[in-house]
Write a protein that holds these residues in place. Structure first.
Motif, mmCIF file in Angstrom:
data_model
loop_
_atom_site.group_PDB
_atom_site.id
_atom_site.type_symbol
_atom_site.label_atom_id
_atom_site.label_comp_id
_atom_site.label_asym_id
_atom_site.label_seq_id
_atom_site.Cartn_x
_atom_site.Cartn_y
_atom_site.Cartn_z
ATOM 1 N N VAL A 1 0.863 -1.182 0.000
ATOM 2 C CA VAL A 1 0.000 0.000 0.000
ATOM 3 C C VAL A 1 0.894 1.225 0.000
ATOM 4 O O VAL A 1 1.753 1.381 0.875
ATOM 5 C CB VAL A 1 -0.905 0.006 1.251
ATOM 6 C CG1 VAL A 1 -1.693 1.313 1.349
ATOM 7 C CG2 VAL A 1 -1.848 -1.172 1.218
ATOM 8 N N TYR A 2 0.703 2.074 -1.002
ATOM 9 C CA TYR A 2 1.461 3.326 -1.054
ATOM 10 C C TYR A 2 0.483 4.464 -0.801
ATOM 11 O O TYR A 2 -0.496 4.626 -1.529
ATOM 12 C CB TYR A 2 2.143 3.487 -2.420
ATOM 13 C CG TYR A 2 3.054 4.690 -2.432
ATOM 14 C CD1 TYR A 2 4.377 4.588 -2.023
ATOM 15 C CD2 TYR A 2 2.577 5.946 -2.790
ATOM 16 C CE1 TYR A 2 5.196 5.698 -1.973
ATOM 17 C CE2 TYR A 2 3.387 7.065 -2.741
ATOM 18 C CZ TYR A 2 4.694 6.935 -2.331
ATOM 19 O OH TYR A 2 5.499 8.034 -2.272
ATOM 20 N N PHE A 3 0.724 5.245 0.245
ATOM 21 C CA PHE A 3 -0.170 6.371 0.554
ATOM 22 C C PHE A 3 0.141 7.514 -0.407
ATOM 23 O O PHE A 3 1.183 8.164 -0.285
ATOM 24 C CB PHE A 3 0.011 6.804 2.016
ATOM 25 C CG PHE A 3 -0.294 5.711 3.002
ATOM 26 C CD1 PHE A 3 -1.568 5.179 3.087
ATOM 27 C CD2 PHE A 3 0.685 5.201 3.830
ATOM 28 C CE1 PHE A 3 -1.861 4.167 3.990
ATOM 29 C CE2 PHE A 3 0.399 4.194 4.734
ATOM 30 C CZ PHE A 3 -0.874 3.672 4.811
ATOM 31 N N GLU A 4 -0.754 7.720 -1.357
ATOM 32 C CA GLU A 4 -0.435 8.610 -2.478
ATOM 33 C C GLU A 4 -0.414 10.088 -2.127
ATOM 34 O O GLU A 4 0.155 10.885 -2.860
ATOM 35 C CB GLU A 4 -1.399 8.332 -3.640
ATOM 36 C CG GLU A 4 -1.107 6.980 -4.258
ATOM 37 C CD GLU A 4 -2.061 6.611 -5.356
ATOM 38 O OE1 GLU A 4 -2.927 7.431 -5.701
ATOM 39 O OE2 GLU A 4 -1.938 5.490 -5.869
ATOM 40 N N ASP A 5 -1.051 10.459 -1.013
ATOM 41 C CA ASP A 5 -1.005 11.865 -0.609
ATOM 42 C C ASP A 5 0.327 12.209 0.048
ATOM 43 O O ASP A 5 0.580 13.371 0.345
ATOM 44 C CB ASP A 5 -2.135 12.162 0.393
ATOM 45 C CG ASP A 5 -3.489 12.237 -0.300
ATOM 46 O OD1 ASP A 5 -3.516 12.648 -1.470
ATOM 47 O OD2 ASP A 5 -4.496 11.868 0.311
ATOM 48 N N LEU A 6 1.158 11.208 0.312
ATOM 49 C CA LEU A 6 2.411 11.428 1.032
ATOM 50 C C LEU A 6 3.604 11.119 0.132
ATOM 51 O O LEU A 6 3.496 10.312 -0.797
ATOM 52 C CB LEU A 6 2.472 10.522 2.267
ATOM 53 C CG LEU A 6 1.281 10.567 3.228
ATOM 54 C CD1 LEU A 6 1.487 9.567 4.353
ATOM 55 C CD2 LEU A 6 1.105 11.957 3.814
ATOM 56 N N GLU B 1 7.298 -0.553 1.632
ATOM 57 C CA GLU B 1 6.458 -1.157 2.682
ATOM 58 C C GLU B 1 7.333 -1.836 3.741
ATOM 59 O O GLU B 1 7.049 -1.754 4.945
ATOM 60 C CB GLU B 1 5.482 -2.162 2.037
ATOM 61 C CG GLU B 1 4.601 -2.847 3.030
ATOM 62 C CD GLU B 1 3.109 -2.651 2.798
ATOM 63 O OE1 GLU B 1 2.726 -1.742 2.060
ATOM 64 O OE2 GLU B 1 2.341 -3.421 3.367
ATOM 65 N N ARG C 1 8.851 0.841 5.864
ATOM 66 C CA ARG C 1 7.834 1.364 6.783
ATOM 67 C C ARG C 1 7.705 0.450 8.007
ATOM 68 O O ARG C 1 7.590 0.910 9.132
ATOM 69 C CB ARG C 1 6.496 1.449 6.038
ATOM 70 C CG ARG C 1 5.454 2.259 6.763
ATOM 71 C CD ARG C 1 4.101 2.082 6.112
ATOM 72 N NE ARG C 1 4.041 2.643 4.788
ATOM 73 C CZ ARG C 1 3.292 2.140 3.796
ATOM 74 N NH1 ARG C 1 2.560 1.078 3.983
ATOM 75 N NH2 ARG C 1 3.296 2.704 2.614
#
Lengths: 311, 280
Positions: free
Chosen positions: B117-122, B187, B190
């Motif tokens: 999962v890549y948080f696209e807003d970050l 990931e 992280r």
């Protein structure tokens, strides 16, 4: 110039409301129209606790108290009312949130049957900046809304707390696996909602502005749905830009309604017809914002807008 | 009837007394994680049946099995995303059966999901920072009063971990068009950002080529050996299990069919018949 300043002031208010709605959507997955009820409630409450003789300190203290109260109300409703319906579809949740809005409005009508007039220490004063006459309330609106919106953007993009909130908004399961608590995120959203919705309500209803009066608050809040639609209820930056665009086109068309009427009659007569219809202020206030939203939905490709909420 | 009524509080008392004893025993033996008689069923289908095993601190365990064997469900039970219908989960010397994924994350468990999962807003570095343990910088007051103080500290740690995972060159890149293998490494970074006591990897080698897989496994081995981290790997690829783990648990139809050192488990007749189809 006055069109530009008024547009900026109105746009910043739309921005406050639209950003709250988008943040709520990102976290809960549905458009929480019940937030508009808080926007209507804030000026009624402030009007009840202040008068035209109140000092600026009392006025500000009451505003802070109302922000705190509405944050608390938002948190209680999110947990008490929306938790039992968390398994329902988004459409059902929107219906519940509309019900919350109308129940709030009914309470306002019962508690303040004769309406309320919000008086602020600012009154209807004007100021002159670079030889431009400006309503003081517009200048304050611009100042406060810009600080709040940019502060929010800063918190979301440049603090650990904001990053965690955005991560949760995109993927709740992954965020939970990294220790981001849903309770904490909902608490944050309630605080943002309380602060931004109260400010929007108080500034919208303040005397001096062309939007004066608490009864017009809901009407202007509904127009703020237009930038939310343009941003596909998900992209904060597009929401921010479109708030100002909608306000500018609305104010511009309102200021030039005579020219628009001439153009309209010209088009009709080109078809060999004639009409007695004259476009009034409702054209600028009701038709224009949502026409822009619908047009934007057609012409802006979906891939330009990140729809990453969990709805 | 009288006996039954008087037995009930006695059973509860025995349970209360036994739990700390059991926990103390696990602590003495260095048990990092344990499942006892765990069963999970969804809408009539039993996904896990009577699963029991103990994992010592610092142990490296692979979980293998066919599609539908219950590997992912077991992974969800371990990381707290699914609560078992029956049985007991022990983690961090506490009964974790009803504890949430958040609690486990706060106690040092980190899970790497099968699909990154890549948080696209970050940005990439902010994506890595999400894995940091809860700290002073998370609160509203510290975020408003000292927004950059703790952020800067965590950012520096995140950049060091990114370098360790070979992703430093992409520091401020937007993640939308990143290669899959890079997203996998992000990931992993992280998860490592949380200084995990237990690292749970769900299909880490999926959709990676041989070179990417080897690099990934090397980073994991270096890390878990340096910090004595407990490693649980759920994986189809037997080679990855052989590289990363010393112990393997084979599942079939929600049941454990073999448990032991990796090579003996892979040579187990039942595992060959039901899972591998040939001798490794």
């Amino acid at each position: 110039m006055s069109v530009l300043v008024t547009s900026l002031a109105l746009g910043s208010l739309y921005c406050l409301i639209a950003v709250v709605l988008v943040l709520h959507f990102k976290v809960s997955g549905f458009l929480n129209i019940g937030v508009l009820g808080y926007i209507a409630l804030a000026p009624y409450l402030v009007a009840s606790f202040t008068s035209e003789h109140s000092s600026i300190f009392i006025f500000l203290a009451v505003c802070l108290g109302i922000m705190f109260f509405i944050s608390l109300l938002s948190f209680v409703i999110d947990f008490g009312l929306f938790k039992p319906i968390s398994r329902l579809s988004s459409a059902m949740k929107v219906i519940v949130s509309i019900s919350v809005l109308f129940i709030t409005l009914t309470f306002i009508d019962i508690i303040w049957p004769s309406g309320a007039n919000l008086e602020t220490p600012v009154g209807t004063k004007s100021i002159s900046i670079f030889s431009i006459d400006l309503l003081l309330i517009d200048a304050i609106t611009l100042f406060v809304a810009f600080i709040v919106v940019f502060g929010l953007f800063f918190i979301l993009s440049k603090t650990i707390m904001g990053n965690r909130l955005l991560a949760f908004a995109q993927d709740q399961q992954t965020a939970r696996a990294y220790g981001v608590s849903p309770l904490y995120v909902k608490f944050l959203i309630s605080v943002f909602t309380g602060v931004m919705a109260s400010l929007a309500g108080i500034l919208l209803a303040s005397p001096g502005s062309p939007r004066v009066g608490v009864t017009s608050v809901i009407f202007y809040s509904l127009i703020a749905l237009s930038p939310v639609i343009i941003a596909r209820h998900s992209d904060l930056l597009i929401c921010f830009i479109s708030s100002f665009l909608v306000a500018f086109v609305q104010i511009f068309s309102s200021a030039n309604i005579n020219s628009i009427n001439e153009g309209f009659h010209g088009i009709v007569s080109n078809f060999g017809l004639s009409t007695a219809i004259t476009l009034g202020p409702t054209f600028a206030d009701r038709f224009v914002p949502f026409a822009i939203a619908l047009l934007a939905l057609i012409i802006i490709p979906s891939r330009w807008i990140r729809d990453d909420a969990n709805g | 009837m009288e006996t039954a009524m008087s037995d009930e509080p006695l059973d509860k008392a025995v349970e209360l007394v036994e739990t700390p004893r059991e926990t103390q025993e696990q602590e003495r033996r260095g048990i990092g994680f344990a499942l006892k008689g765990v069963e999970v069923s969804y809408s009539g289908v039993q996904a896990l049946k009577n699963i029991s095993f103990e994992i010592s601190s610092g142990e490296r365990v692979g979980i293998i099995g066919n599609n539908g064997a219950g590997k992912s469900t077991l992974c969800d039970v371990i990381s707290g995303l699914i609560k078992p219908n029956v049985g007991k989960v022990t983690y961090a010397q506490a009964d974790a059966t009803r504890k949430s994924a958040i609690w486990r994350a706060q106690k040092g468990m980190r899970r790497v999901f099968q699909h990154p999962v890549y948080f696209e807003d970050l940005s990439i570095v902010e994506n890595v920072m999400i894995g940091s343990p809860p700290s002073r910088g998370d609160g509203i007051v510290s975020s408003l009063l000292f927004p950059r103080l703790f952020y800067k500290e965590q950012r520096e740690t995140a950049i060091r971990i990114m370098e360790y995972c070979n992703i430093a060159e992409n520091d401020n890149h937007s993640g939308v068009n990143l290669p899959y293998a890079t997203k996998k490494r992000i990931e992993l970074a992280r998860a490592l950002m949380g200084n995990p006591k237990i690292l749970v990897l769900d299909e880490p080698a999926a959709a990676m080529d041989e070179e990417e897989r080897a690099q990934y496994c090397q980073v994991v081995i270096d890390y878990v050996e340096t910090f004595s981290t407990t490693l649980i790997v759920v994986e189809h690829d037997v080679e990855v299990i052989k590289t990363l783990c010393k112990r393997a648990i084979a599942l079939d139809a929600g049941e454990i069919i073999a448990d032991g050192e990796v090579i003996p488990v892979l040579r187990n007749d039942k595992v060959i018949d039901l899972y591998l189809g040939k001798r490794v």
